[in-house]
Design a protein around this motif. Structure first.
Motif, PDB file in Angstrom:
ATOM      1  N   PRO A 136     -45.409  37.366   8.288  1.00 49.09           N
ATOM      2  CA  PRO A 136     -44.415  37.546   9.349  1.00 49.09           C
ATOM      3  C   PRO A 136     -43.332  38.533   8.910  1.00 49.09           C
ATOM      4  CG  PRO A 136     -43.941  35.550   8.116  1.00 49.09           C
ATOM      5  CD  PRO A 136     -45.084  36.230   7.406  1.00 49.09           C
ATOM      6  N   PRO A 137     -43.402  39.789   9.296  1.00 48.59           N
ATOM      7  CA  PRO A 137     -42.435  40.785   8.825  1.00 48.59           C
ATOM      8  C   PRO A 137     -41.007  40.498   9.310  1.00 48.59           C
ATOM      9  CG  PRO A 137     -44.381  41.847   9.765  1.00 48.59           C
ATOM     10  CD  PRO A 137     -44.446  40.403  10.143  1.00 48.59           C
ATOM     11  N   GLY A 155     -19.859  12.112   1.665  1.00 52.61           N
ATOM     12  CA  GLY A 155     -18.504  12.550   1.349  1.00 52.61           C
ATOM     13  C   GLY A 155     -18.433  13.857   0.588  1.00 52.61           C
ATOM     14  N   VAL A 156     -19.485  14.689   0.702  1.00 53.23           N
ATOM     15  CA  VAL A 156     -19.484  15.987   0.038  1.00 53.23           C
ATOM     16  C   VAL A 156     -19.219  17.072   1.088  1.00 53.23           C
ATOM     17  CG1 VAL A 156     -21.037  15.219  -1.777  1.00 53.23           C
ATOM     18  CG2 VAL A 156     -21.993  16.254   0.287  1.00 53.23           C
ATOM     19  N   ASP A 157     -18.806  18.242   0.628  1.00 51.23           N
ATOM     20  CA  ASP A 157     -18.521  19.315   1.592  1.00 51.23           C
ATOM     21  C   ASP A 157     -19.615  20.374   1.618  1.00 51.23           C
ATOM     22  OD1 ASP A 157     -18.038  20.593  -0.817  1.00 51.23           O
ATOM     23  OD2 ASP A 157     -16.139  21.502  -0.174  1.00 51.23           O
ATOM     24  N   SER A 158     -20.820  19.994   1.226  1.00 53.07           N
ATOM     25  CA  SER A 158     -21.968  20.892   1.351  1.00 53.07           C
ATOM     26  C   SER A 158     -22.333  21.034   2.834  1.00 53.07           C
ATOM     27  CB  SER A 158     -23.167  20.344   0.578  1.00 53.07           C
ATOM     28  OG  SER A 158     -22.842  20.129  -0.777  1.00 53.07           O
ATOM     29  N   VAL A 159     -22.915  22.168   3.165  1.00 52.09           N
ATOM     30  CA  VAL A 159     -23.219  22.478   4.560  1.00 52.09           C
ATOM     31  C   VAL A 159     -24.700  22.824   4.692  1.00 52.09           C
ATOM     32  CG1 VAL A 159     -22.689  24.032   6.494  1.00 52.09           C
ATOM     33  CG2 VAL A 159     -20.872  23.331   4.918  1.00 52.09           C
ATOM     34  N   ALA A 160     -25.281  22.445   5.811  1.00 58.66           N
ATOM     35  CA  ALA A 160     -26.648  22.860   6.141  1.00 58.66           C
ATOM     36  C   ALA A 160     -26.586  24.083   7.045  1.00 58.66           C
ATOM     37  CB  ALA A 160     -27.389  21.729   6.845  1.00 58.66           C
ATOM     38  N   ILE A 161     -27.526  24.979   6.853  1.00 57.62           N
ATOM     39  CA  ILE A 161     -27.680  26.120   7.772  1.00 57.62           C
ATOM     40  C   ILE A 161     -29.135  26.181   8.182  1.00 57.62           C
ATOM     41  CG2 ILE A 161     -28.021  27.773   5.876  1.00 57.62           C
ATOM     42  CD1 ILE A 161     -26.673  29.898   7.667  1.00 57.62           C
ATOM     43  N   THR A 162     -29.371  26.412   9.446  1.00 55.34           N
ATOM     44  CA  THR A 162     -30.734  26.496   9.938  1.00 55.34           C
ATOM     45  C   THR A 162     -30.935  27.804  10.680  1.00 55.34           C
ATOM     46  OG1 THR A 162     -32.439  25.428  11.306  1.00 55.34           O
ATOM     47  CG2 THR A 162     -30.147  25.157  12.016  1.00 55.34           C
ATOM     48  N   TYR A 163     -32.046  28.454  10.401  1.00 52.24           N
ATOM     49  CA  TYR A 163     -32.387  29.747  10.992  1.00 52.24           C
ATOM     50  C   TYR A 163     -33.475  29.569  12.057  1.00 52.24           C
ATOM     51  CZ  TYR A 163     -30.015  31.991   7.024  1.00 52.24           C
ATOM     52  OH  TYR A 163     -29.083  32.409   6.094  1.00 52.24           O
ATOM     53  N   PHE A 164     -33.326  30.311  13.140  1.00 56.42           N
ATOM     54  CA  PHE A 164     -34.334  30.298  14.196  1.00 56.42           C
ATOM     55  C   PHE A 164     -34.140  31.556  15.038  1.00 56.42           C
ATOM     56  CE2 PHE A 164     -30.625  27.827  15.225  1.00 56.42           C
ATOM     57  CZ  PHE A 164     -30.235  28.260  16.486  1.00 56.42           C
ATOM     58  N   PRO A 191     -35.166  26.969   7.030  1.00 57.11           N
ATOM     59  CA  PRO A 191     -35.611  28.229   7.655  1.00 57.11           C
ATOM     60  C   PRO A 191     -36.721  28.023   8.671  1.00 57.11           C
ATOM     61  CG  PRO A 191     -36.751  27.943   5.595  1.00 57.11           C
ATOM     62  CD  PRO A 191     -35.875  26.715   5.773  1.00 57.11           C
ATOM     63  N   SER A 192     -37.031  29.107   9.381  1.00 51.69           N
ATOM     64  CA  SER A 192     -38.267  29.142  10.154  1.00 51.69           C
ATOM     65  C   SER A 192     -39.338  29.676   9.212  1.00 51.69           C
ATOM     66  CB  SER A 192     -38.099  30.005  11.407  1.00 51.69           C
ATOM     67  OG  SER A 192     -37.921  31.375  11.073  1.00 51.69           O
ATOM     68  N   TYR A 193     -40.100  30.636   9.636  1.00 52.01           N
ATOM     69  CA  TYR A 193     -41.178  31.191   8.796  1.00 52.01           C
ATOM     70  C   TYR A 193     -40.926  32.658   8.444  1.00 52.01           C
ATOM     71  CZ  TYR A 193     -42.161  32.414  13.602  1.00 52.01           C
ATOM     72  OH  TYR A 193     -42.019  32.840  14.890  1.00 52.01           O
ATOM     73  N   ARG A 194     -39.794  33.217   8.892  1.00 54.64           N
ATOM     74  CA  ARG A 194     -39.551  34.639   8.697  1.00 54.64           C
ATOM     75  C   ARG A 194     -38.441  34.911   7.688  1.00 54.64           C
ATOM     76  NH1 ARG A 194     -41.541  38.168  12.343  1.00 54.64           N
ATOM     77  NH2 ARG A 194     -41.454  36.616  14.011  1.00 54.64           N
ATOM     78  N   GLU A 195     -37.848  33.873   7.122  1.00 50.71           N
ATOM     79  CA  GLU A 195     -36.678  34.067   6.260  1.00 50.71           C
ATOM     80  C   GLU A 195     -37.068  34.381   4.812  1.00 50.71           C
ATOM     81  OE1 GLU A 195     -35.489  33.477   9.751  1.00 50.71           O
ATOM     82  OE2 GLU A 195     -36.376  31.644   8.935  1.00 50.71           O
ATOM     83  N   ASN A 196     -37.863  35.411   4.653  1.00 51.52           N
ATOM     84  CA  ASN A 196     -38.298  35.793   3.308  1.00 51.52           C
ATOM     85  C   ASN A 196     -37.166  36.403   2.495  1.00 51.52           C
ATOM     86  OD1 ASN A 196     -41.145  35.104   3.832  1.00 51.52           O
ATOM     87  ND2 ASN A 196     -41.067  36.815   5.254  1.00 51.52           N
ATOM     88  N   ALA A 197     -36.209  37.041   3.161  1.00 49.57           N
ATOM     89  CA  ALA A 197     -35.042  37.571   2.457  1.00 49.57           C
ATOM     90  C   ALA A 197     -34.160  36.442   1.944  1.00 49.57           C
ATOM     91  CB  ALA A 197     -34.241  38.489   3.369  1.00 49.57           C
ATOM     92  N   LEU A 253     -33.741  25.004  -0.457  1.00 51.10           N
ATOM     93  CA  LEU A 253     -34.370  25.765   0.632  1.00 51.10           C
ATOM     94  C   LEU A 253     -35.640  25.028   1.058  1.00 51.10           C
ATOM     95  CD1 LEU A 253     -34.731  28.415   2.334  1.00 51.10           C
ATOM     96  CD2 LEU A 253     -35.952  29.356   0.352  1.00 51.10           C
ATOM     97  N   ALA A 254     -35.641  24.531   2.287  1.00 56.22           N
ATOM     98  CA  ALA A 254     -36.803  23.809   2.779  1.00 56.22           C
ATOM     99  C   ALA A 254     -38.000  24.743   2.919  1.00 56.22           C
ATOM    100  CB  ALA A 254     -36.476  23.157   4.126  1.00 56.22           C
ATOM    101  N   ALA A 255     -39.165  24.154   3.026  1.00 57.45           N
ATOM    102  CA  ALA A 255     -40.389  24.935   3.189  1.00 57.45           C
ATOM    103  C   ALA A 255     -40.365  25.668   4.528  1.00 57.45           C
ATOM    104  CB  ALA A 255     -41.603  24.013   3.119  1.00 57.45           C
ATOM    105  N   PRO A 256     -41.039  26.810   4.619  1.00 56.74           N
ATOM    106  CA  PRO A 256     -41.115  27.515   5.904  1.00 56.74           C
ATOM    107  C   PRO A 256     -41.619  26.595   7.009  1.00 56.74           C
ATOM    108  CG  PRO A 256     -42.045  28.860   4.158  1.00 56.74           C
ATOM    109  CD  PRO A 256     -41.788  27.507   3.563  1.00 56.74           C
ATOM    110  N   ASN A 257     -40.973  26.648   8.158  1.00 55.20           N
ATOM    111  CA  ASN A 257     -41.338  25.764   9.265  1.00 55.20           C
ATOM    112  C   ASN A 257     -42.048  26.562  10.349  1.00 55.20           C
ATOM    113  OD1 ASN A 257     -41.302  23.815  11.430  1.00 55.20           O
ATOM    114  ND2 ASN A 257     -39.754  22.746  10.263  1.00 55.20           N
ATOM    115  N   ILE A 258     -43.298  26.261  10.565  1.00 57.30           N
ATOM    116  CA  ILE A 258     -44.090  26.969  11.559  1.00 57.30           C
ATOM    117  C   ILE A 258     -43.857  26.397  12.963  1.00 57.30           C
ATOM    118  CG2 ILE A 258     -46.429  27.680  12.197  1.00 57.30           C
ATOM    119  CD1 ILE A 258     -45.451  28.871   9.587  1.00 57.30           C
ATOM    120  N   ILE A 259     -43.526  25.117  13.043  1.00 58.33           N
ATOM    121  CA  ILE A 259     -43.276  24.477  14.339  1.00 58.33           C
ATOM    122  C   ILE A 259     -41.945  25.004  14.871  1.00 58.33           C
ATOM    123  CG2 ILE A 259     -42.961  22.305  15.558  1.00 58.33           C
ATOM    124  CD1 ILE A 259     -44.544  20.981  13.255  1.00 58.33           C
TER     125      ILE A 259
END
Length: 375
Positions: free
Chosen positions: A66-67, A152-161, A90-96, A127-133
């Motif tokens: 997936p380029p 009680g931590v200040d870590s953040v999740a980010i999700t790409y789509f 991530p989704s499946y394109r976040e190779n960078a 970094l979670a595994a690439p998600n094809i769904i």
């Protein structure tokens, strides 16, 4: 009536001119010339990874690829803004993004060669595994973020789509849940204008960022080909989340300059003039122009970047071609985190099935029957 779109944020024009923005300038004021050069190298290297992987697929070494061509600034800018303890879905394109997280090059292509169900240990790289769904990872991100809040931590999740995923129920449900529980999560939508062959205008009458406030989530709409604007927006969203102010939605307006995957032919549905217009907005070219205007585009930088590109491409190719095939029974590995009786029985039966071929081969006295050739 269509709601007004959020302000479009741009800090770097396609000509490489830095433009002032009172709301965002302070968020990138610390970026030095050296860091700009590093961002330039990042984007050059991940484009080379993309080019090399595409070539490997065309040569039969990968089943699919997936380029990300054209989306380098969106992925590099956002991922470089994260802390090591933030978790990425991530989704499946976040190779960078995988490159930024230090995933070994061979592991980036492992799934696409068909050698593994997941190319890397998610906990090692946050970094979670690439998600094809399509869109399912947004739910996972919100769940992780709620857990972080309870810890009680200040870590953040980010999700790409992508823009196409915003039409999926999972993404909308994730946004409802995130808003209700004020989860520390960043929804990062890379609007690359095409959901395979469906143009974004077909599913979004207004801006995609304009949808988020309806869920009670503040949003930003930024030039996704402007690495500085992306960094600023991501830092703002992360800061909000760390201060307990809940989720943020970022629409990074970019363009998929290549195919959806190597199985796609975009010339069948996309006008060539559209592609040519977006090439003038190339994310690497505009940062290169900025570096040049600042006197930072030196022969040494260019030579160093080219050498890094070549080294990474060679390592990726060698790792891909030299990748050993997985042993058949490894298909049962890492399915459950604890012992599972049903899976153990299935493993034993499959092992017995495989060993039966060895027995058939050893008892067959025929010279023209291939070993293990009967079932």
């Amino acid at each position: 009536m269509v709601e007004q779109s959020p302000e479009f944020v741009q800090l770097l024009t396609p000509d490489g001119v830095r433009v002032a923005n009172p709301d965002c300038d302070s968020w990138v004021a610390d970026i030095t010339g050296e860091q700009l050069a590093a961002l330039y190298e990042d984007m050059r290297v991940v484009r080379r990874i993309d080019t090399e992987a595409t070539a490997l697929q065309r040569q039969g070494e990968l089943g699919l690829w997936p380029p990300l061509l054209g989306q380098e600034a969106a992925q590099i800018g956002s991922s470089r803004a994260l802390r090591d303890d933030d978790f990425i879905f991530p989704s499946y394109r976040e190779n960078a993004v995988a490159y930024v997280r230090g995933v070994p090059f061979a592991d980036i292509v492992r799934v696409w060669r068909g050698n593994a169900q997941s190319g890397w240990d998610p906990y090692k790289h946050q970094l979670a595994a690439p998600n094809i769904i399509i869109g399912a990872q947004t739910l996972h991100a919100v769940g992780w973020a709620v857990g972080a809040k309870h810890d009680g931590v200040d870590s953040v999740a980010i999700t790409y789509f992508g823009d196409g995923a915003t039409s999926e129920g999972d993404v909308n449900e994730a946004m409802v849940f995130a808003a209700s529980f004020q989860a520390p999560v960043v929804f990062f939508c890379q609007n690359n204008h095409w959901a395979i062959s469906e143009p974004v205008g077909l599913q979004a009458v207004g801006s995609i960022a304009g949808r988020a406030p309806g869920f009670g989530i503040p949003s930003m709409r930024v030039d996704g080909n402007d690495v500085l604007a992306v960094i600023a927006a991501t830092r703002i969203a992360l800061d909000r989340a760390r201060r307990g102010e809940g989720p943020t939605f970022i629409e990074a307006v970019t363009y998929r300059m290549g195919p959806h995957t190597t199985a796609d032919d975009p010339t069948r549905y996309r006008d060539k003039s559209e592609l040519e217009a977006w090439k003038l907005k190339d994310p690497i070219l505009r940062l290169k122009r900025l570096l040049d205007s600042l006197g930072l585009l030196t022969p040494e930088l260019e030579a160093r970047t080219q050498a890094k590109e070549d080294s990474v491409a060679a390592e990726l190719r060698a790792g891909c071609i030299g990748m050993p095939d997985p042993a058949p029974l490894t298909v049962f590995d890492n399915v459950y985190s604890t012992p599972h009786a049903t899976l153990d029985r299935e493993r034993d039966k499959y092992a017995a099935y495989l060993s039966s071929f060895d027995g058939a081969a050893s008892s067959d006295t025929s010279t023209d029957a291939p070993a293990g050739g009967r079932s």
